[in-house]
Design an enzyme around this catalytic site. Structure first.
Site, mmCIF file in Angstrom:
data_model
loop_
_atom_site.group_PDB
_atom_site.id
_atom_site.type_symbol
_atom_site.label_atom_id
_atom_site.label_comp_id
_atom_site.label_asym_id
_atom_site.label_seq_id
_atom_site.Cartn_x
_atom_site.Cartn_y
_atom_site.Cartn_z
ATOM 1 N N GLU A 298 13.337 0.738 10.915
ATOM 2 C CA GLU A 298 12.046 1.427 10.599
ATOM 3 C C GLU A 298 12.438 2.886 11.087
ATOM 4 O O GLU A 298 11.248 3.675 11.368
ATOM 5 C CB GLU A 298 10.868 0.915 10.986
ATOM 6 C CG GLU A 298 10.534 -0.364 10.223
ATOM 7 C CD GLU A 298 9.204 -0.855 10.624
ATOM 8 O OE1 GLU A 298 8.577 -0.386 11.590
ATOM 9 O OE2 GLU A 298 8.563 -1.827 9.896
ATOM 10 N N GLU B 188 10.083 -6.805 5.274
ATOM 11 C CA GLU B 188 9.048 -7.432 5.914
ATOM 12 C C GLU B 188 7.631 -7.548 4.915
ATOM 13 O O GLU B 188 7.170 -6.439 4.563
ATOM 14 C CB GLU B 188 8.469 -6.617 6.977
ATOM 15 C CG GLU B 188 9.529 -6.644 8.089
ATOM 16 C CD GLU B 188 9.167 -5.870 9.455
ATOM 17 O OE1 GLU B 188 7.894 -5.448 9.720
ATOM 18 O OE2 GLU B 188 9.964 -5.452 10.395
HETATM 19 C C1 LIG Z 1 2.644 -7.606 0.805
HETATM 20 O O1 LIG Z 1 1.850 -8.185 -0.296
HETATM 21 C C2 LIG Z 1 0.552 -7.646 -0.119
HETATM 22 C C3 LIG Z 1 -0.324 -8.309 -0.978
HETATM 23 O O2 LIG Z 1 0.037 -8.325 -2.201
HETATM 24 C C4 LIG Z 1 0.514 -6.347 -0.644
HETATM 25 O O3 LIG Z 1 -0.874 -5.615 -0.606
HETATM 26 C C5 LIG Z 1 1.608 -5.398 0.545
HETATM 27 O O4 LIG Z 1 1.677 -4.175 -0.296
HETATM 28 C C6 LIG Z 1 2.751 -6.075 0.473
HETATM 29 N N1 LIG Z 1 3.546 -5.358 1.420
HETATM 30 C C7 LIG Z 1 4.349 -4.239 0.919
HETATM 31 C C8 LIG Z 1 5.297 -3.767 2.017
HETATM 32 O O5 LIG Z 1 4.690 -4.043 -0.105
#
Ligand SMILES: *[C@H]1O[C@H](CO)[C@@H](O)[C@H](O)[C@H]1NC(C)=O
Ligand SMILES: *[C@@H]1O[C@H](CO)[C@@H](O)[C@H](O)[C@H]1NC(C)=O
Ligand SMILES: *[C@@H]1O[C@H](CO)[C@@H](O)[C@H](O)[C@H]1NC(C)=O
Ligand SMILES: *[C@@H]1O[C@H](CO)[C@@H](O)[C@H](O)[C@H]1NC(C)=O
Length: 462
Positions: free
Chosen positions: A181, A250
């Site tokens: 990161e 992640e």
């Molecule tokens: C992981 O999933 C959640 C639920 O859909 C979402 O809001 C989130 O943005 C996701 N993480 C990433 C890094 O996209």
């Protein structure tokens, strides 16, 4: 026991044969290509020092049973090199044993060497002696730091190579990560930050591991590093280089817990939605952070007021039990995604807006097609007609139609077994009599910051 040993040796023997040949790991913009097979990768993070070596086979078996292809871990520098050039790879720090357990259970591994980890780990994984070195400046163009970073990274790579664990050597490690990161913090470092990240790329590349390196949260990562995304949702994410597949290193399955705060929860439905959405939008590799969170033992917990538990509301709970219905609902999703891997990695992609909130994405090859129907409205359910069939799509959910006709899965329709764990107060008579307190000496040069000298106190040190 004899029988078990026998089975175990047969298994080891066959896995030696199976792994004897080098594997060719490359990628295109849609897939990770392993020995010519275009694949999507479903992965989950399990950090070896946060559980015990005895737990590893069971955890990894449950990850495989849950439909994962790979297990991912950080490497924790300050745990392995508590005193400069004195190393500890014993017990739950036995990285090679952990990696071999993953291999023997039949999964790929993704090795995030860092060696900066963050990870709610004490000092992000940096050793205290490094902090105390004269003239050191972390994570920038600084010879003292770069020299130590290279030394530790090479040590890990050499150790893994000696065991022939990289896919290029016939092993199962398909990707490795350098830094972590850095894109999030790079700006204030100015030109030095840019030289540093370029140096990281060259240094990693020179270690010649024969599988791709990734850098997470590093838009436009220097070649040949591949950039990836971390976060709650990565569906909108696009790598800067159009030839880099869309990889999500992640996806937070929950969150870490702080003292005095509630147990963090992320609903099963929302987590499944984010994964389905990611693949609907052309995703290639998705990793749960964490698949099994577990425990911050000893002094390893980092960050302000982080608790000993690192349960993370993950699909496997702190004790390694299935966290239902999360584990089961995701397992069904993984099976459906794997069943349409071919159209996902080869198909032409077309999207159709069905109504204000429902969109269809169609993956089409010569003879097969697979569809996603997503309802992005957070409050209103929808019933839509698609190809002459009616589908009920709850608010904030995605249906997957492997043949574009029959709904095999919807992220908000949970059929997996559900149960709830109830925390009970600890009655003395319930405590197993074999539990005993023990102590061990700590291998640290000095727990205190340079200039303050050694400390000896008769209280909890904060
Ligand atoms: C992981 O999933 C959640 C639920 O859909 C979402 O809001 C989130 O943005 C996701 N993480 C990433 C890094 O996209
Ligand atoms: C590895 O796979 C890539 C892509 O499939 C291919 O172009 C390359 O020739 C292969 N390399 C070897 C050494 O087989
Ligand atoms: C790390 O540095 C030590 C000297 O402090 C050196 O002996 C060792 O070879 C180096 N290790 C690697 C892998 O470069
Ligand atoms: C969700 O649907 C409702 C009812 O159709 C509508 O009023 C609302 O604006 C929609 N929300 C979004 C974010 O589209």
């Amino acid at each position: 026991m004899k029988m078990f040993n026998f089975l175990f040796s047969v298994f080891i023997f066959s896995s030696v044969i199976f792994h004897a040949n080098a594997h060719n790991v490359t990628h295109d913009s849609r897939s990770i290509i392993i020995d010519g097979n275009h694949q999507i990768i479903l992965s989950g993070s399990i950090h070896y020092p946060r559980s015990t070596a005895q737990m590893w086979p069971d955890l990894i078996r449950k990850a495989k049973e849950g439909g994962l292809d790979a297990v991912k871990t950080y490497v924790f520098w300050n745990a392995h090199e508590p005193v400069r050039r004195q190393y500890d790879f014993s017990g739950n720090l036995d990285l090679v044993r952990f990696l071999k357990t993953i291999r023997d259970e039949g999964l790929y591994a993704i090795l995030r060497i860092g060696p900066y980890a963050c990870a709610e780990w004490n000092y992000g994984g940096f050793p205290m002696w490094l902090h105390n070195m004269l003239g050191v400046s972390f994570r920038t163009k600084n010879d003292v730091f770069m020299n130590e970073m290279k030394n530790f990274t090479s040590l890990i790579v050499d150790m893994v190579k000696r065991e022939r664990l990289f896919a290029s050597q016939g092993g199962h490690i398909i990707l490795a990560q350098i830094e972590n990161e850095y894109g999030n913090v790079m700006k204030p470092y100015g030109e030095d930050g840019k030289s540093y990240i370029n140096w990281c790329a060259q240094m990693a590349d020179s270690l010649d591991i024969g599988v791709p390196w990734i850098m997470c949260q590093q838009a436009g990562a220097p070649k040949p590093m591949l950039e990836t995304c971390n976060g709650w949702y990565c569906d909108q994410y696009r790598p800067k280089d159009p030839n880099t597949p869309k990889m999500w290193t992640e996806n937070w399955t929950g969150w870490f817990k702080s003292w005095g705060s509630a147990d963090p929860l992320r609903t099963t439905e929302d987590l499944a939605y984010s994964v389905a959405r990611f693949f609907q939008k052309g995703g290639t590799l998705q990793n749960y952070y964490m698949y099994h969170g577990d425990t911050n033992f000893g002094r390893t917990s980092g960050g302000p007021y982080m608790t000993t538990t690192y349960d993370y509301n993950a699909p496997l709970d702190e004790y390694g039990n299935l966290n239902q219905p999360k584990w089961g609902h995701l397992k069904q999703l993984h099976n459906v995604l794997h069943s349409i891997e071919y159209t996902l990695t080869h198909g032409d992609v077309e999207t159709q807006k069905i109504d204000n909130s429902v969109t269809a994405t169609i993956y089409q090859t010569n003879d097969k097609s697979s569809c996603f129907l997503s309802n992005t409205n957070t409050t209103t359910d929808a019933t839509v007609n698609f190809g002459g069939i009616n589908y009920f799509i709850p608010a904030w959910s995605i249906s997957i139609l492997p043949d574009c006709r029959e709904e095999a899965y919807n992220t908000a329709k949970v059929y997996a077994q559900t149960w709830m764990m109830v925390k009970k107060s600890n009655k003395a008579e319930d405590e197993p009599s074999c539990l005993k307190w023990a102590w061990r000496p700590e291998l640290i040069e000095s727990a205190s910051v340079q200039g303050k000298g050694d400390v000896s106190v008769n209280k909890i040190v904060d």
